[in-house]
Design a protein around this motif. Structure first.
Motif, PDB file in Angstrom:
ATOM      1  N   GLU A 205       0.815  -1.217   0.000  1.00 51.16           N
ATOM      2  CA  GLU A 205       0.000   0.000   0.000  1.00 51.16           C
ATOM      3  C   GLU A 205       0.852   1.271   0.000  1.00 51.16           C
ATOM      4  N   ALA A 206       2.153   1.150   0.204  1.00 50.43           N
ATOM      5  CA  ALA A 206       3.007   2.341   0.337  1.00 50.43           C
ATOM      6  C   ALA A 206       3.179   3.086  -0.980  1.00 50.43           C
ATOM      7  N   ILE A 207       3.107   2.368  -2.105  1.00 49.18           N
ATOM      8  CA  ILE A 207       3.292   2.992  -3.412  1.00 49.18           C
ATOM      9  C   ILE A 207       2.090   2.660  -4.284  1.00 49.18           C
ATOM     10  N   GLU A 208       1.394   3.678  -4.725  1.00 52.23           N
ATOM     11  CA  GLU A 208       0.187   3.501  -5.535  1.00 52.23           C
ATOM     12  C   GLU A 208       0.542   3.538  -7.023  1.00 52.23           C
ATOM     13  N   THR A 209       0.003   2.601  -7.783  1.00 50.74           N
ATOM     14  CA  THR A 209       0.156   2.598  -9.233  1.00 50.74           C
ATOM     15  C   THR A 209      -0.962   3.428  -9.853  1.00 50.74           C
ATOM     16  N   VAL A 210      -0.606   4.434 -10.652  1.00 53.86           N
ATOM     17  CA  VAL A 210      -1.580   5.221 -11.401  1.00 53.86           C
ATOM     18  C   VAL A 210      -1.512   4.715 -12.831  1.00 53.86           C
ATOM     19  N   ARG A 211      -2.450   3.885 -13.192  1.00 52.18           N
ATOM     20  CA  ARG A 211      -2.386   3.132 -14.441  1.00 52.18           C
ATOM     21  C   ARG A 211      -2.211   4.044 -15.653  1.00 52.18           C
ATOM     22  N   GLY A 212      -1.221   3.715 -16.467  1.00 51.18           N
ATOM     23  CA  GLY A 212      -0.965   4.470 -17.679  1.00 51.18           C
ATOM     24  C   GLY A 212      -0.176   5.747 -17.478  1.00 51.18           C
ATOM     25  N   VAL A 213       0.154   6.080 -16.218  1.00 52.47           N
ATOM     26  CA  VAL A 213       0.863   7.343 -15.932  1.00 52.47           C
ATOM     27  C   VAL A 213       2.154   7.084 -15.170  1.00 52.47           C
ATOM     28  N   GLY A 214       2.044   6.551 -13.961  1.00 53.99           N
ATOM     29  CA  GLY A 214       3.250   6.353 -13.159  1.00 53.99           C
ATOM     30  C   GLY A 214       2.925   5.863 -11.764  1.00 53.99           C
ATOM     31  N   TYR A 215       3.645   6.399 -10.774  1.00 52.48           N
ATOM     32  CA  TYR A 215       3.506   5.930  -9.390  1.00 52.48           C
ATOM     33  C   TYR A 215       3.399   7.113  -8.427  1.00 52.48           C
TER      34      TYR A 215
END
Length: 219
Positions: A205-215
């Protein structure tokens, strides 16, 4: 608050960007011509410029060339509908810090602005500690602690964590993470590998994936 100079003659785009950027804590001053953009950049205090190429009085490339000829190191992001490799190379060779094609994702633009903007003065960050969520990063001692416990990281893991946390919870685009941590020749999948390494230390949960963009670092 980041102070941004937007040099753009498309009224609808300006009308949507200025209030949107304000909600992202980015104070934006918009001008329509290259002449006024160059004058503002050389006389006022800004942290970054977002520059269109197709301006009514002169090309943005010309504005950029004149800006660098005046020894200005103001970070510049080119935002343009011109997407050819030739135009991209031309912009970067003339001193642009980034090149973003239209149409674009607003959150990605905000992330790139935060990444490229001049850093705050040293005195603005007490003791130099970067705190995001439950984690504190000390760039001098090169340590990362979460909930009081030090997290063992390799040099590359620390570099990636530093990049993500320095954006205070904002999105870092994949391309920027790759170029800043590994250089332009990096393979795309190496970022995914190191994100997994960091999550193994910090929790998924510490790093969120923003799909198609980054982290985004949540902490």
């Amino acid at each position: 608050m980041i102070r941004l100079l937007l040099v753009e003659d498309e009224d609808k785009l300006v009308a949507s960007l200025v209030p949107g950027l304000k909600t992202a804590d980015i104070e934006t001053h918009a001008v329509r011509t290259g002449r006024e953009g160059l004058e503002r950049a050389l006389t006022d205090e800004y942290d970054i410029m977002v520059l269109d190429i197709g301006l009514p009085d002169q090309e943005g490339f010309t504005v950029l060339r004149k800006l660098r000829a005046a020894s200005s190191d103001l970070p510049v992001i080119i935002l343009t509908a011109r997407t050819s490799a030739e135009d991209t190379v031309r912009g970067l060779e003339r001193g642009a810090d980034d090149y973003m094609p239209k149409p674009f994702v607003f959150d990605e633009l905000v992330a790139r602005i935060r990444l490229r903007a001049r850093p705050p003065a040293e005195g603005d960050a007490p003791e130099g500690i970067i705190r995001v969520g439950r984690c504190d990063l000390d760039p001098v001692e090169r340590t990362l602690t979460c909930e009081g416990g030090e997290v063992p990281l390799s040099p590359r893991e620390f570099q990636l964590a530093h990049l993500l946390m320095s954006h205070g919870g904002d999105i870092v685009p994949r391309s920027d993470a790759l170029s800043h941590v590994w250089g332009s020749a990096a393979r795309d999948n190496v970022l995914d590998v190191y994100i997994r390494y960091l999550r193994s230390h910090l929790g998924t949960e510490a790093i969120e994936t923003v799909r198609g963009v980054g982290y985004r670092f949540v902490g």
